[in-house]
Design a protein around this motif. Structure first.
Motif, mmCIF file in Angstrom:
data_model
loop_
_atom_site.group_PDB
_atom_site.id
_atom_site.type_symbol
_atom_site.label_atom_id
_atom_site.label_comp_id
_atom_site.label_asym_id
_atom_site.label_seq_id
_atom_site.Cartn_x
_atom_site.Cartn_y
_atom_site.Cartn_z
ATOM 1 N N GLU D 86 41.473 38.303 34.218
ATOM 2 C CA GLU D 86 42.622 38.787 33.451
ATOM 3 C C GLU D 86 42.173 39.720 32.338
ATOM 4 O OE1 GLU D 86 45.284 35.714 32.249
ATOM 5 O OE2 GLU D 86 46.339 36.040 34.133
ATOM 6 N N LEU D 87 41.035 39.411 31.736
ATOM 7 C CA LEU D 87 40.516 40.298 30.695
ATOM 8 C C LEU D 87 40.228 41.675 31.276
ATOM 9 C CD1 LEU D 87 39.108 40.587 27.775
ATOM 10 C CD2 LEU D 87 37.030 40.336 29.087
ATOM 11 N N VAL D 88 39.520 41.698 32.407
ATOM 12 C CA VAL D 88 39.139 42.998 32.970
ATOM 13 C C VAL D 88 40.369 43.736 33.474
ATOM 14 C CG1 VAL D 88 37.758 44.142 34.720
ATOM 15 C CG2 VAL D 88 36.842 42.188 33.508
ATOM 16 N N GLU D 89 41.335 43.006 34.022
ATOM 17 C CA GLU D 89 42.574 43.656 34.453
ATOM 18 C C GLU D 89 43.304 44.263 33.260
ATOM 19 O OE1 GLU D 89 44.221 40.376 36.489
ATOM 20 O OE2 GLU D 89 43.006 40.740 38.269
ATOM 21 N N LYS D 90 43.254 43.549 32.148
ATOM 22 C CA LYS D 90 43.878 44.068 30.926
ATOM 23 C C LYS D 90 43.160 45.331 30.461
ATOM 24 C CE LYS D 90 43.878 41.488 26.917
ATOM 25 N NZ LYS D 90 44.268 40.274 26.204
ATOM 26 N N MET D 91 41.844 45.316 30.540
ATOM 27 C CA MET D 91 41.068 46.466 30.080
ATOM 28 C C MET D 91 41.294 47.666 30.973
ATOM 29 S SD MET D 91 37.523 44.462 29.450
ATOM 30 C CE MET D 91 36.546 45.658 28.609
ATOM 31 N N PHE D 162 39.206 41.361 40.713
ATOM 32 C CA PHE D 162 40.048 42.207 39.874
ATOM 33 C C PHE D 162 41.190 42.726 40.743
ATOM 34 C CE2 PHE D 162 35.686 43.171 38.094
ATOM 35 C CZ PHE D 162 35.726 42.067 37.275
ATOM 36 N N GLY D 163 42.399 42.401 40.366
ATOM 37 C CA GLY D 163 43.550 42.873 41.118
ATOM 38 C C GLY D 163 44.050 41.887 42.148
ATOM 39 N N GLY D 164 43.548 40.689 42.157
ATOM 40 C CA GLY D 164 44.094 39.727 43.116
ATOM 41 C C GLY D 164 43.140 38.599 43.417
ATOM 42 N N TYR D 305 37.947 44.074 23.350
ATOM 43 C CA TYR D 305 39.080 43.408 23.975
ATOM 44 C C TYR D 305 38.861 41.916 23.857
ATOM 45 C CZ TYR D 305 39.518 47.984 26.131
ATOM 46 O OH TYR D 305 39.632 49.320 26.347
ATOM 47 N N TYR D 306 39.936 41.205 23.715
ATOM 48 C CA TYR D 306 39.846 39.757 23.552
ATOM 49 C C TYR D 306 40.860 39.146 24.495
ATOM 50 C CZ TYR D 306 38.951 35.465 20.894
ATOM 51 O OH TYR D 306 38.562 34.224 20.507
ATOM 52 N N HIS D 307 40.451 38.106 25.181
ATOM 53 C CA HIS D 307 41.426 37.418 26.009
ATOM 54 C C HIS D 307 41.090 35.933 26.018
ATOM 55 C CE1 HIS D 307 44.619 37.061 28.880
ATOM 56 N NE2 HIS D 307 43.845 36.388 29.710
ATOM 57 N N ALA D 308 42.108 35.126 25.859
ATOM 58 C CA ALA D 308 41.884 33.682 25.812
ATOM 59 C C ALA D 308 42.776 33.002 26.829
ATOM 60 C CB ALA D 308 42.181 33.150 24.416
ATOM 61 N N VAL D 309 42.236 32.019 27.503
ATOM 62 C CA VAL D 309 43.043 31.212 28.419
ATOM 63 C C VAL D 309 42.807 29.743 28.104
ATOM 64 C CG1 VAL D 309 43.075 32.865 30.307
ATOM 65 C CG2 VAL D 309 41.229 31.207 30.162
ATOM 66 N N GLU D 310 43.698 28.924 28.608
ATOM 67 C CA GLU D 310 43.575 27.487 28.412
ATOM 68 C C GLU D 310 42.759 26.917 29.564
ATOM 69 O OE1 GLU D 310 44.883 25.976 25.746
ATOM 70 O OE2 GLU D 310 44.258 23.955 26.287
ATOM 71 N N ARG D 313 39.269 22.217 29.019
ATOM 72 C CA ARG D 313 38.763 21.597 27.799
ATOM 73 C C ARG D 313 39.209 22.289 26.536
ATOM 74 N NH1 ARG D 313 36.291 20.945 31.903
ATOM 75 N NH2 ARG D 313 35.464 18.926 32.441
ATOM 76 N N GLY D 314 39.996 23.336 26.668
ATOM 77 C CA GLY D 314 40.475 24.021 25.484
ATOM 78 C C GLY D 314 40.449 25.520 25.669
ATOM 79 N N THR D 315 40.405 26.226 24.553
ATOM 80 C CA THR D 315 40.497 27.679 24.592
ATOM 81 C C THR D 315 39.195 28.287 25.069
ATOM 82 O OG1 THR D 315 41.994 27.605 22.735
ATOM 83 C CG2 THR D 315 40.951 29.716 23.210
ATOM 84 N N PHE D 316 39.262 28.939 26.202
ATOM 85 C CA PHE D 316 38.127 29.742 26.643
ATOM 86 C C PHE D 316 38.484 31.190 26.379
ATOM 87 C CE2 PHE D 316 36.465 32.363 30.212
ATOM 88 C CZ PHE D 316 35.191 32.485 29.723
ATOM 89 N N ALA D 317 37.681 31.859 25.586
ATOM 90 C CA ALA D 317 38.012 33.230 25.233
ATOM 91 C C ALA D 317 36.810 34.122 25.488
ATOM 92 C CB ALA D 317 38.406 33.312 23.761
#
Lengths: 146, 184, 337, 372
Positions: D86-91, D162-164, D305-310, D313-317
């Protein structure tokens, strides 16, 4: 004081419930598989090491030695060599070596292969005491393949 | 938490830092370079060092709401502002800008009490003498993050209670994330 | 009495009981492993012999052929003595246990007292083993075992006194004889005259679990905290003896519970019913092994208690209950007797 | 615990817990200063399985870094896969087809359940109960079978691109997931009867290892640790990504802050995961699983760029700094248990050894993720 006794009774009840669960499980059939005597069939998408796909018609592979797999590999597992040969369009694959000790089975090589010449094999019970046993010559492997 | 207040306080802080640096103090950094940066040609050259200041950047692209750059000695003040606002220190890391001979220390803050709000605080320090005050007095959780940054970049956090190698072996003498690290 | 015959009989019994204790220890390991496996939906040992029945022999051969490592800096005499000291009292206790009216080595007047006396030696052995090992985990474990055993000996003794009050004897054979005549006469049930019978039984059972260091009271071993507790440093038969001692103690605890509460060798049915109503050693063993199975089942069901809740259980629940129980029973005996 | 540590002048001793110890679940070492059975000070020592994943990120192309994501938190590898793609897709501005998003959510949630199941078993094992581990493995095995049929691996997944996604899923997989949802719904009450309601377990967990919300904030603790301290913070709700906003689920929150609260958060989270999976399977559209145009060489615009997901065990960013090349200039991985463990030293002071280990278990540590 009443709390003291209800605590004890509630606690005792939870213990009995626990015992009854494990005792019931005891009478059920085991669910494990006895490995050396039984084993599972690997699923079609199982990721073993990569191999060249044998074309049923031509009896050979589809590789065009473009080197995309080599370039895309994160761990430099793949070494390929293509040669120009007389009377053949494009390059001919003469060497396809895989160093499986470094492979992390990410599938980048297969995702990047334009002609779709490689696939995951379904071999999983590989064992050896020598590193060299995991350096595969995929062309040789293709020839030996029935 | 009032986001506007936090942003204002950080702006004031950054303005103080700019006053220390006359060459950058003359330019007010309020424009949104997030867009500018994207428009830049795609080259392998790292972008020019940014001026100190507070930017509100595009969250959908960058993943943060507010981007703050301050002087190295102001990071504790920034941490206090964000601590009072009830924010959490998520991570500390560094970036080695070897072309500018500078190290950047990056602090990621987030808000766990409600709607999403992320602030990144960054400070650039000299690469030859990388020291920056510790924020572990404000956020005890920074302790390990700073030790990790010390491991990887050799950044010395002044006042840190236990600045020893955390992830690397205790007897190693290199800092692997420096760009001139050539393996050991 | 002819001394020669007496000595001969003594030797036969001694050899028999040692063999019984060793075989029980070995096969209880098999029961434990097989039982645990099926509780967890596995199969357990199955390769050595049919149903893995020869597994204990293979394990024993392995343990015996291994080197007995004495780590540097340990207290050698204590280190070597400790495993022996767990096994010897266990075998001694077997001498006093009446398996039926005829199968018993010595008919002591104070059999019960002797069992309890020898059972206390076990804790000394564990303390010695833990202390001599020069291992911090072992020392913590030894300290735990001692405080645990002291805490649980009190309610256990109070319960035993209650039983002695009711049956009026410390002779195990007489205690069993007092329970003759079917299930309704067992000390377990209130129908025997003591309306607190079931509570007495439960307290005694919990105490015997704690005294034998069995889960959920296996604080001494506590493999997820203290590696292996007091026997962390033991290898080969040193470990083997601790292991056998543990299982021998379980057998003793189960046998004692059978004698005190479950009517020993008497059938639960009235004696008028042919075969099933007759008393025999078979009934004794059935009751004993059912209790042992309960012990195994408990081990594989519950998590371990902590030291404080263990002591709390003893001082805040078991001791008040057993004291009240003693008073009530004494009153009943006075009133009815 | 009502009891307090003994006086200061008693003899103290040091105890080295690990790097090989049954309760640390990996090569974590904790230097303990003990006062009898009480922990005076506990200092975790990290780095025994440090592999410098961040440097690898600077030496590989964006796509080549994909397999590394499965090797950080090997128990919920797909959450990490998801965070990275998701981070790379965002970038790079890649649009992901809807079906792929649904597949990602279904597989990630299955992976989350498997991670929680393993934690559940291992945690009860820490407390001395052996059997629930095997029951949990029984269920987890079903998930691994399902995921293996789709992703080809059982643990270190590398499934998202990336992309799917790497490949489409069959109806067999979806019906298998539904069957599993049904199965786990019958198993969870059994777990509660066997474990949660057990008086011994409750005594060991209730009131043990209290972590206040303020302490979580100061240390940056996230995930079930934070939710067990009464803070309703779940990135799937607070900072929605993928298709989570379209799904209806609750975030379990327990205010007590003790080990029991963290235990209950994870147990309830499994039920919520089941709800998510059910809804996602009901809604999953037909269509492609890969975006049409995914550039071979990903060259994101320079900047960070910063991206965090749940993750489980918690926030992986991830903080990625790009200089416009096909590989990252700097790749920072922020792992949740690193921060969660950092509060152990302060929170464990004065605890019994057994309680300290129970507390450590309730933090749900995965050492490769801490050491990276």
């Amino acid at each position: 004081m009443a709390g003291y006794f209800t605590n004890i009774l509630g606690g005792a009840k939870s213990l009995v419930v626990g015992l009854s669960i494990t005792q019931r499980q005891f009478f059920k059939k085991p669910i494990t598989l006895q490995y050396p005597w039984e084993s599972l069939e690997m699923t079609p998408r199982y990721r073993g090491h990569i191999q060249l796909i044998k074309n049923a018609e031509s009896g050979t592979h589809q590789c065009i030695s473009c080197g995309m797999c080599e370039k895309s590999c994160p761990s430099d597992c793949i070494t390929i060599k293509g040669e120009k040969q007389e009377g053949v369009k494009g390059k001919v694959l003469v060497k396809y070596e895989l160093d499986f000790t470094k492979c992390s089975l990410c599938g980048q090589c297969i995702a990047n292969c334009k002609p779709g010449a490689i696939e995951f094999s379904r071999e999983y019970n590989l064992a050896s005491t020598r590193k060299e046993d995991f350096h595969y010559d995929l062309l040789k492997r293709l020839k030996e393949q029935k | 938490m009032n986001k506007e207040n936090v942003i204002q306080e950080l702006q004031a802080l950054a303005a103080e830092g700019m006053a220390d640096q006359p060459e950058v103090a003359s330019v007010a950094a309020v424009a949104g370079p997030a867009g500018e940066e994207e428009a830049k040609p795609q080259t392998a050259i790292p972008p020019e060092p940014r001026r100190n200041g507070v930017l509100e950047v595009d969250y959908a692209v960058r993943g943060v709401h507010v981007d703050v750059q301050i002087q190295g000695d102001q990071v504790v003040r920034a941490a206090q502002i964000l601590d009072e606002a009830g924010m959490t220190l998520e991570a500390i890391t560094g970036v080695d800008w070897i072309n500018d001979q500078e190290l950047e220390v990056v602090y990621d803050y987030s808000y766990t009490g409600g709607s999403c709000f992320r602030v990144v605080v960054r400070a650039r320090i000299s690469r030859h003498e990388p020291t920056i005050p510790t924020v572990s007095g404000v956020f005890p959780g920074a302790n390990w993050h700073e030790r990790e940054t010390f491991d990887f970049f050799g950044i010395h956090f002044e006042g840190h209670p236990q600045l020893e190698y955390l992830l690397l072996p205790e007897d190693c003498d290199f800092h692997p994330l420096l760009k001139d690290f050539k393996g050991c | 009495m002819d001394l020669g015959i007496n000595v001969f009989e003594m030797v036969i019994y001694l050899v028999g009981f040692i063999a019984f204790a060793a075989a029980n220890a070995a096969y209880l390991v098999w029961v434990e492993r097989k039982g645990a496996a099926h509780i967890q939906r596995r199969t357990g040992p199955k390769e050595v012999g049919p149903y893995g029945l020869l597994q204990p022999l293979a394990d024993g051969a392995k343990l015996m052929s291994k080197q007995f490592i004495i780590p540097a800096g340990v207290d050698r005499p204590l280190f070597i003595l400790a495993p022996i000291l767990t096994m010897v009292p266990a075998i001694m206790i077997f001498v006093t246990i009446p398996f039926s009216e005829t199968i018993l080595a010595r008919d002591f007047n104070i059999g019960l007292l002797m069992i309890l006396a020898f059972a206390s030696v076990n804790v000394l052995a564990l303390l010695m083993g833990g202390w001599a090992s020069r291992n911090k985990y072992a020392v913590i474990s030894a300290a735990r075992v001692v405080s645990q055993n002291i805490a649980y000996e009190i309610p256990m003794l109070i319960i035993v006194i209650t039983i002695v009050l009711i049956s009026g004897s410390m002779n195990l054979t007489e205690i069993v004889a007092g329970q003759a005549g079917g299930i309704l006469h067992w000390n377990l049930l209130p129908t025997n005259g003591n309306f607190l019978g079931p509570i007495t039984f439960i307290i005694f059972f919990i105490c015997s679990l704690a005294e034998t260091n069995r889960a959920p009271f296996d604080l001494g071993e506590a493999e997820s905290e203290l590696i292996a507790g007091f026997h962390t440093e033991y290898s080969s038969m040193g470990f083997g003896l601790f292991f056998m001692g543990e299982y021998a103690n379980i057998v003793i605890a189960a046998a004692l519970t059978t004698i005190l509460f479950l009517g020993g060798w008497y059938s639960p049915l009235p004696e008028s019913i042919p075969y099933a109503g007759a008393s025999s050693v078979v009934w004794f063993l059935v009751k004993m092994y059912l209790l042992i199975w309960l012990v195994v089942l408990i081990r594989w069901t519950y998590p371990r208690v902590t030291l404080w809740s263990l002591l709390n259980l003893s001082w805040k629940i078991l001791i008040p209950f057993s004291l009240f129980n003693l008073l009530a029973s004494a009153g009943l005996v006075k009133l009815l007797g | 615990m009502s009891s307090q540590p003994l006086s200061q002048n008693q003899e103290r001793f040091e105890l080295n817990l690990g790097p090989q110890h049954p309760a640390t679940h990996g090569v974590l070492r904790v230097k303990l200063l003990m006062d009898g059975e009480y922990i005076v000070d506990a200092e975790p020592v990290l780095g025994y399985i440090h592999r410098m994943h961040e440097l690898m990120g600077e030496n590989r192309s964006w796509a080549q870094y994909l397999p590394n994501m499965g090797r950080l938190d090997y128990l919920s590898a797909l959450s990490y896969n998801l965070g990275y793609v998701e981070l790379v897709e965002k970038m790079a501005g890649i649009e992901v087809p809807e079906r792929a998003e649904y597949i990602r959510v279904i597989t990630t949630e299955m992976n989350r359940i498997s991670s929680h199941l393993l934690w559940f078993g291992a945690f009860v094992l820490d407390l001395g109960g052996f059997t629930p581990l095997l029951y949990a493995f029984d269920d987890r095995e079903q998930i691994l079978d399902l995921l293996e049929a789709v992703t080809g691996s059982r643990l270190t997944y590398c499934y998202y691109l990336f992309g799917g996604c790497y490949n489409d899923v069959e109806d067999d997989f979806l019906s298998g997931c539904l069957a599993f949802v049904k199965r786990l719904r019958t198993r969870l009450p059994m777990y509660h009867n066997l474990v949660t309601k057990n008086v011994i377990l409750r005594q060991r967990l209730e009131g043990v290892g209290p972590v206040s919300a303020e302490m979580c904030r100061k240390y940056g603790a996230t995930g079930p640790v934070l939710r067990g301290s009464g803070i309703n913070y779940d990135l799937r709700k607070n900072e929605p990504y993928s298709i989570y906003p379209e799904l209806d689920f609750d975030v379990p929150v327990y205010p007590e802050g003790d080990s029991m609260a963290r235990f209950m958060v994870r147990m309830d989270e499994m039920e919520q995961c089941l709800r998510i999976i059910e809804q996602a399977i009901a809604k999953i559209p037909e269509g492609p699983v890969m975006a049409e145009k995914v550039p071979k060489m990903i060259k994101p615009a320079a900047g960070d760029y910063y991206h965090a997901v749940e993750a489980a065990r918690g926030t992986f960013a991830i903080r990625a700094v790009s200089d416009g090349a096909n590989q990252a200039y700097r790749m920072k991985l922020r792992s949740p248990t690193f921060s969660n463990l950092s509060l152990f030293q302060e929170a464990s002071r004065g605890m019994l050894l057994a309680d300290g280990l129970a507390f450590m278990g309730s933090l749900d540590l995965v050492i490769p993720e801490i050491d990276r």
